[in-house]
Write a protein that holds these residues in place. Structure first.
Motif, mmCIF file in Angstrom:
data_model
loop_
_atom_site.group_PDB
_atom_site.id
_atom_site.type_symbol
_atom_site.label_atom_id
_atom_site.label_comp_id
_atom_site.label_asym_id
_atom_site.label_seq_id
_atom_site.Cartn_x
_atom_site.Cartn_y
_atom_site.Cartn_z
ATOM 1 N N GLU A 485 1.553 8.148 11.956
ATOM 2 C CA GLU A 485 1.039 9.517 11.863
ATOM 3 C C GLU A 485 2.133 10.559 12.065
ATOM 4 O OE1 GLU A 485 -2.319 9.847 14.487
ATOM 5 O OE2 GLU A 485 -3.671 8.937 13.004
ATOM 6 N N ALA A 486 3.160 10.218 12.819
ATOM 7 C CA ALA A 486 4.262 11.166 13.009
ATOM 8 C C ALA A 486 5.100 11.311 11.741
ATOM 9 C CB ALA A 486 5.137 10.719 14.180
ATOM 10 N N HIS A 487 5.303 10.213 11.024
ATOM 11 C CA HIS A 487 6.131 10.269 9.817
ATOM 12 C C HIS A 487 5.339 10.719 8.590
ATOM 13 C CE1 HIS A 487 9.954 8.706 11.296
ATOM 14 N NE2 HIS A 487 9.276 7.842 12.025
ATOM 15 N N TYR A 488 4.053 10.439 8.576
ATOM 16 C CA TYR A 488 3.220 10.818 7.429
ATOM 17 C C TYR A 488 2.197 11.864 7.875
ATOM 18 C CZ TYR A 488 5.198 6.607 5.284
ATOM 19 O OH TYR A 488 6.059 5.653 4.787
ATOM 20 N N ASP A 489 2.700 13.019 8.268
ATOM 21 C CA ASP A 489 1.826 14.089 8.752
ATOM 22 C C ASP A 489 1.264 14.931 7.601
ATOM 23 O OD1 ASP A 489 4.293 15.081 8.094
ATOM 24 O OD2 ASP A 489 4.491 16.374 9.854
ATOM 25 N N ASP A 490 1.603 14.562 6.387
ATOM 26 C CA ASP A 490 1.093 15.235 5.202
ATOM 27 C C ASP A 490 0.782 14.148 4.169
ATOM 28 O OD1 ASP A 490 0.818 16.489 2.695
ATOM 29 O OD2 ASP A 490 2.167 18.118 3.256
ATOM 30 N N PRO A 491 -0.436 14.156 3.566
ATOM 31 C CA PRO A 491 -0.788 13.112 2.598
ATOM 32 C C PRO A 491 0.212 12.979 1.454
ATOM 33 C CG PRO A 491 -2.726 14.405 3.191
ATOM 34 C CD PRO A 491 -1.552 15.085 3.821
ATOM 35 N N ASP A 523 -5.338 -1.832 -1.936
ATOM 36 C CA ASP A 523 -5.159 -2.751 -3.065
ATOM 37 C C ASP A 523 -3.907 -2.434 -3.879
ATOM 38 O OD1 ASP A 523 -5.868 -4.973 -4.531
ATOM 39 O OD2 ASP A 523 -7.100 -3.850 -5.947
ATOM 40 N N GLY A 524 -2.811 -2.194 -3.157
ATOM 41 C CA GLY A 524 -1.530 -1.990 -3.832
ATOM 42 C C GLY A 524 -1.101 -0.552 -3.964
ATOM 43 N N GLN A 525 -1.899 0.369 -3.438
ATOM 44 C CA GLN A 525 -1.503 1.784 -3.482
ATOM 45 C C GLN A 525 -2.102 2.486 -2.264
ATOM 46 O OE1 GLN A 525 -2.497 3.885 -7.065
ATOM 47 N NE2 GLN A 525 -1.314 5.692 -6.518
ATOM 48 N N PHE A 526 -1.234 2.850 -1.321
ATOM 49 C CA PHE A 526 -1.696 3.526 -0.111
ATOM 50 C C PHE A 526 -1.990 4.996 -0.412
ATOM 51 C CE2 PHE A 526 1.132 0.268 2.074
ATOM 52 C CZ PHE A 526 0.076 -0.513 2.506
ATOM 53 N N SER A 527 -3.100 5.484 0.136
ATOM 54 C CA SER A 527 -3.435 6.896 -0.032
ATOM 55 C C SER A 527 -3.740 7.588 1.287
ATOM 56 C CB SER A 527 -4.644 7.043 -0.975
ATOM 57 O OG SER A 527 -5.765 6.348 -0.454
ATOM 58 N N SER A 528 -3.746 6.847 2.398
ATOM 59 C CA SER A 528 -4.069 7.449 3.701
ATOM 60 C C SER A 528 -3.302 6.746 4.801
ATOM 61 C CB SER A 528 -5.568 7.343 3.982
ATOM 62 O OG SER A 528 -5.940 5.989 4.212
ATOM 63 N N THR A 529 -3.164 7.440 5.912
ATOM 64 C CA THR A 529 -2.514 6.814 7.073
ATOM 65 C C THR A 529 -3.354 5.660 7.598
ATOM 66 O OG1 THR A 529 -3.523 8.484 8.515
ATOM 67 C CG2 THR A 529 -1.258 8.879 7.791
ATOM 68 N N ASP A 530 -4.672 5.748 7.501
ATOM 69 C CA ASP A 530 -5.526 4.655 7.976
ATOM 70 C C ASP A 530 -5.206 3.357 7.246
ATOM 71 O OD1 ASP A 530 -6.802 6.281 9.784
ATOM 72 O OD2 ASP A 530 -8.580 6.619 8.545
ATOM 73 N N GLU A 531 -4.983 3.429 5.943
ATOM 74 C CA GLU A 531 -4.660 2.229 5.171
ATOM 75 C C GLU A 531 -3.320 1.648 5.603
ATOM 76 O OE1 GLU A 531 -7.011 3.286 1.004
ATOM 77 O OE2 GLU A 531 -4.852 3.674 1.172
ATOM 78 N N ILE A 532 -2.348 2.504 5.840
ATOM 79 C CA ILE A 532 -1.032 2.029 6.285
ATOM 80 C C ILE A 532 -1.138 1.406 7.671
ATOM 81 C CG2 ILE A 532 1.346 2.707 6.782
ATOM 82 C CD1 ILE A 532 0.899 5.106 4.880
ATOM 83 N N ILE A 533 -1.871 2.068 8.553
ATOM 84 C CA ILE A 533 -1.975 1.623 9.947
ATOM 85 C C ILE A 533 -2.642 0.255 10.047
ATOM 86 C CG2 ILE A 533 -3.156 2.091 12.143
ATOM 87 C CD1 ILE A 533 -2.647 5.126 11.487
ATOM 88 N N TYR A 621 15.382 4.052 17.342
ATOM 89 C CA TYR A 621 16.305 4.919 18.069
ATOM 90 C C TYR A 621 15.931 6.394 17.967
ATOM 91 C CZ TYR A 621 19.529 1.008 18.765
ATOM 92 O OH TYR A 621 20.092 -0.177 19.159
ATOM 93 N N ASP A 622 15.122 6.730 16.979
ATOM 94 C CA ASP A 622 14.742 8.127 16.832
ATOM 95 C C ASP A 622 13.704 8.496 17.883
ATOM 96 O OD1 ASP A 622 12.879 6.411 15.286
ATOM 97 O OD2 ASP A 622 11.883 8.324 14.920
ATOM 98 N N VAL A 623 13.448 9.782 18.038
ATOM 99 C CA VAL A 623 12.546 10.265 19.094
ATOM 100 C C VAL A 623 11.147 9.682 18.924
ATOM 101 C CG1 VAL A 623 11.449 12.313 20.063
ATOM 102 C CG2 VAL A 623 13.866 12.393 19.415
ATOM 103 N N ILE A 624 10.666 9.647 17.687
ATOM 104 C CA ILE A 624 9.323 9.113 17.435
ATOM 105 C C ILE A 624 9.242 7.649 17.843
ATOM 106 C CG2 ILE A 624 7.668 8.533 15.611
ATOM 107 C CD1 ILE A 624 8.747 11.000 14.079
ATOM 108 N N GLY A 625 10.205 6.861 17.379
ATOM 109 C CA GLY A 625 10.196 5.432 17.668
ATOM 110 C C GLY A 625 10.373 5.117 19.135
ATOM 111 N N LEU A 626 11.305 5.806 19.803
ATOM 112 C CA LEU A 626 11.547 5.551 21.224
ATOM 113 C C LEU A 626 10.317 5.871 22.059
ATOM 114 C CD1 LEU A 626 15.196 6.863 21.722
ATOM 115 C CD2 LEU A 626 14.422 4.492 21.740
ATOM 116 N N HIS A 627 9.661 6.988 21.750
ATOM 117 C CA HIS A 627 8.455 7.352 22.487
ATOM 118 C C HIS A 627 7.364 6.299 22.276
ATOM 119 C CE1 HIS A 627 5.181 9.678 24.176
ATOM 120 N NE2 HIS A 627 4.519 9.562 23.035
#
Length: 668
Positions: A485-491, A523-533, A621-627
Motif C-alpha cells: 500500500e505504501a508503494h502503490y498508493d495510486d491505482p 488472472d494475470g493482470q493486477f488491478s488493485s492492491t488487494d490482488e497484489i497483497i 533498506y528503504d524507510v518503507i521496508g525497514l518499518h
C-alpha cells in the motif's frame, strides 16, 4: 589527487566507503574496482579506485573499508556508479552492499547492490528501491532484466509438474556447500549416532525396533503414541500432512460405512445427526486409484476414512475403507481385532505419507515456489520493491531442489528405496493434484480452511496447525500490506508497473509458454492492491509457514515406521480376520531401510536457516521496508509468546510453527 584512499596519518578522510562482497562461492574478485560518487547537486567525484595496499580486497563474504580523501565539502551522496576492469583470472564480482559514510557528520547512505558487477558501470540510487516507471535509468534496468531472463530460463523437467529453472544459477547456490550435502550428512549422522549391527534382516519384535534410537537419532514422538486412536486422529490435524482433512457433509456412495457399524462409536448418534452437528470429518484419497509406482507390482491403497469429534473434543477415527470399491473392501472399525485395525491404520497412513511427500511437501511447497521464484527473477528487477519483499523467501530454494531431485528423487535414490510408491508414484500423485491446484484456494490458508470446512475452532478443536498458522498468515499479510500500500498508493501505479504485470502474466500463461499457475489474483493482470497483497502473502506463507508445517515433523512421524510408514510390504488386508504382531512386523521394511528413513528424515527435520524475519540476507533498506520489517518482528514476538503459552496446556505440544522455528525460505 590520484590516490583514492587516504593513508593512515597522511590525509584525513572525507568519506568512508564500506563494501561487502557476497557470501557464496565465486563471489570475490581479483579485478580492479572503481567507483564514482554523485552528490545531491548531480556532481560526480573523480574516478576512485577502491584498493588497500598489501591487502587482498573483495574476498567472499568480506567487509572492506576504504577511506576517501580530497572531497572536502562535496556534500550528501545521492547515488554511486560502480564497475570493475575485468583484470585478473577471477574478475566476476558479486557485491552485497555498499555504504558511504560522510566523515564530518557520520551520515550513512546505503546502496544494496546484490548483483554481479562487470566492466560495464552500473548506477544505483540510495536504497535501490523503485517501481520501473519511476526508475531514472530505464535502459539499464531493461538490459539487466534481459540478462537475468537468459540466466533464469525455465523448463518442464517432468511432464505435468510445475516448471523449474533450466540450470541452477550461480547466485542460487549454497553459501556453505558442505552444510547441505545430504549424502555427507547421512554418513556423519550415522557415525555420531554410533548405531551398529544394522543389517538387512527383519525386526524381531516391536520392542526390538524401539531399541535402535540413541544419541543423535533420539526416540521420535511417534514411537510412544502410535498405537492409540487418539494419536491417529491427531495426525490428521497436527502431523506433517495436516491439510487433507475435510468436514463431512455427506457419505460418498462408494463408502460402505453404515449407522449400524458406527453407532456405538458415535455415542448413539446416527451418521446424519453427527453430520448436522458438524462432528464428522473425512478424507477421501480417490485420486490414488490405479497409481503407477516404480515397482509395477506395488499397489497403493486409495482409502476413505471417517473421523468423529467426541464428547472430549478429540478427533477419533471411526471407519476406514482401504480402497474405493465398497463391494470388495471391508470397512475397518476400532472395534475390530487389535492388530487387524492396527494394520488398516498403517496402510491408510502409507497412502497419507505418499501424498505428504509428493504434494504437501515436494510439489506444493518446493516445486511451485521454484516456479514463482524463477518468474520473479525473470520479470522483476532487483530494484523492484516486490522483488525485495520476496527475495529472502527464495534463499537456497533452487539449490535444494536441484540437489534433492539429483540425490533423493533420482532413479534408484532414496525415494525409490524407501518409499513404496517410488519416484514414479511420487511424480504421478503430483501430476494428478497439480492439475487442479489453485494459489487462491489450496495456496491461501483462509480459503483452504474454508474450502475444507475446518475453519471453526468450536466445531473442530485441537487443530493446532490451523490455530497457529492463521496467526502467522494474518501477520504476514499485515507485513505485505504495509509495503504494497505504501508503494502503490495510486491505482495508476499498478497499471503502469509493467514489470509487475509481466510477472503476473508469465505466472498465469498456460504451459509451455508460461508457468501455468492457476488462481493468481487478477488472472494475470493486477488491478488493485488487494490482488497484489493476497498473491504475495500466499507466496511468503507457503515459502515459510507452509513448508515448515510439512517438513519439520518428519522425523517425529516417519522415524518409527509403524507410526507413519513410507513403505509396507505385502498386500493391504481385505478381510477382518484376526492378525498378530508377526503380521505387523512382516509388513515393515528391513533394518537397513528403516535406518535410512530415520537418518534422512532427521536431516530434513533440522533447520538450516534463521527464523521468520531474521533474514540471512537483508533486502529491505528503504524507510518503507525497514518499518515493515520492524513491525513484523514485533508481531512475531507476540505470536511466539502466544504459541509458547498454548503449548504449555496442549496435551501434545505443537512446536513446528513457533516463529523462531519457521525458516524464511525452503532451504532443506
Amino acid at each position: 589527487m590520484g590516490n583514492s584512499c587516504a593513508s593512515a596519518g597522511v590525509l584525513p578522510s572525507d568519506y568512508v566507503v564500506n563494501v561487502r562482497t557476497g557470501d557464496f562461492k565465486g563471489a570475490g574478485t581479483n579485478a580492479n574496482v572503481y567507483i564514482h560518487l554523485y552528490n545531491d547537486r548531480n556532481e560526480a567525484s573523480r574516478k576512485l579506485k577502491l584498493d588497500k595496499k598489501f591487502k587482498d580486497d573483495f574476498e567472499r563474504g568480506q567487509l572492506d573499508r576504504f577511506p576517501i580523501s580530497n572531497l572536502v565539502d562535496f556534500g550528501s551522496i545521492a547515488r554511486i556508479e560502480l564497475w570493475q576492469d575485468g583484470a585478473g583470472l577471477k574478475s566476476d564480482w558479486h557485491v552485497d552492499l555498499i555504504e558511504v559514510i560522510e566523515s564530518k557528520n557520520k551520515k550513512k547512505v546505503v546502496f544494496p547492490v546484490q548483483r554481479w558487477i562487470t566492466d560495464k558501470p552500473i548506477v544505483l540510487n540510495e536504497f535501490d528501491c523503485s517501481l520501473p516507471q519511476d526508475d531514472p535509468r530505464p535502459e539499464q534496468r531493461k538490459e539487466e532484466l534481459n540478462r537475468k531472463r537468459a540466466v533464469y530460463e525455465f523448463e518442464f523437467k517432468i511432464d505435468g509438474l510445475p516448471a523449474q529453472v533450466k540450470v541452477c544459477p550461480e547466485d542460487e547456490q549454497f553459501s556453505d556447500d558442505y552444510k547441505w550435502d545430504i549424502l555427507t550428512k547421512k554418513t556423519q549422522l550415522l557415525l555420531q549416532s554410533k548405531i551398529t549391527n544394522i543389517t538387512t534382516s527383519k525386526w524381531k519384535s516391536l520392542d526390538d525396533l524401539t531399541n535402535v534410537y540413541q544419541n543423535n537419532l533420539p526416540r521420535p514422538a511417534g514411537a510412544d503414541k502410535w498405537k492409540s486412536d487418539e494419536s491417529f486422529g491427531m495426525q490428521r490435524l497436527n502431523g506433517c500432512n495436516p491439510t487433507m482433512i475435510r468436514r463431512c457433509d455427506a457419505i460418498p456412495e462408494n463408502f460402505g460405512v453404515t449407522n449400524e457399524m458406527v453407532e456405538p462409536i458415535l455415542k448413539n448418534l446416527t451418521i446424519e445427526e453427527a453430520i448436522s452437528q458438524k462432528r464428522l470429518y473425512i478424507t477421501n484419497y480417490s485420486f490414488l486409484e490405479n497409481l503407477k509406482c516404480t515397482n509395477e507390482n506395488t499397489k497403493i491403497c486409495c482409502p476413505i476414512a471417517l473421523f468423529f469429534v467426541n464428547d472430549d473434543k478429540i478427533l477419533m477415527p471411526v471407519a476406514i475403507q482401504l480402497n474405493q470399491d465398497k463391494n470388495s473392501n471391508p470397512v475397518f472399525l476400532p472395534t475390530d481385532p487389535e492388530y487387524t485395525w492396527m494394520l488398516a491404520k498403517m496402510f491408510y497412513n502409507l497412502a497419507d505419507a505418499s501424498i505428504h511427500q509428493s504434494c504437501t511437501h515436494l510439489g506444493f511447497t518446493h516445486l511451485v515456489m521454484e516456479s514463482v521464484a524463477v518468474a520473479t527473477h525473470r520479470n522483476l528487477s532487483p530494484s523492484h520493491p516486490v522483488f525485495r519483499l520476496l527475495a529472502p523467501h527464495f534463499l537456497f530454494l533452487m539449490a535444494i531442489n536441484d540437489r534433492a531431485l539429483a540425490k533423493l528423487v533420482a532413479p534408484g535414490g532414496w525415494v525409490d528405496k524407501c518409499m513404496g510408491i517410488g519416484r514414479t508414484g511420487l511424480f504421478g500423485i503430483i501430476k494428478r493434484l497439480w492439475a487442479d491446484w489453485r494459489l487462491d484456494v489450496q495456496g491461501t490458508l483462509p480459503k483452504d480452511l474454508e474450502d475444507r470446512g475446518v475453519a471453526d475452532p468450536e466445531s473442530l478443536p485441537n487443530y493446532h496447525y490451523r490455530d497457529d498458522a492463521i496467526l502467522l498468515y494474518d501477520t504476514l499479510k499485515k507485513y505485505v500490506t504495509r509495503i504494497v500500500e505504501a508503494h502503490y498508493d495510486d491505482p495508476e501505479k499498478i497499471s503502469n508497473d509493467f514489470e509487475l504485470q509481466s510477472w503476473a502474466k508469465e505466472l498465469t500463461t498456460p504451459v509451455p509458454e508460461g508457468f501455468g499457475i492457476k488462481g493468481v489474483a487478477g488472472d494475470g493482470q493486477f488491478s488493485s492492491t488487494d490482488e497484489i497483497i493476497v498473491t504475495l502473502t500466499a507466496i511468503v506463507f507457503i515459502s515459510s509457514v507452509g513448508h515448515a508445517a510439512s517438513n519439520f515433523a518428519q522425523y517425529d512421524e516417519y522415524a518409527f515406521p509403524p507410526n507413519y510408514p513410507a513403505m509396507l510390504h505385502g498386500d493391504a488386508p481385505t478381510t477382518k480376520d484376526a492378525l498378530t504382531e508377526s503380521d505387523i512386523l512382516s509388513r515393515l521394511s528391513d533394518k537397513a531401510t528403516t535406518l535410512d528413513v530415520m537418518v534422512v528424515t532427521k536431516i530434513l527435520s533440522d533447520r538450516g536457516t534463521n527464523g521468520l524475519a531474521d533474514f540471512e540476507v537483508q533486502y529491505q533498506y528503504d524507510v518503507i521496508g525497514l518499518h515493515a520489517v520492524d513491525e513484523l518482528k514485533k508481531d512475531l514476538k507476540e505470536i511466539g509468546d502466544i504459541i509458547s503459552e498454548r503449548n504449555k496446556t496442549r496435551t501434545t505440544p505443537y512446536p513446528y510453527l513457533h516463529p523462531s522455528e519457521v525458516p524464511n525460505s525452503i532451504s532443506i
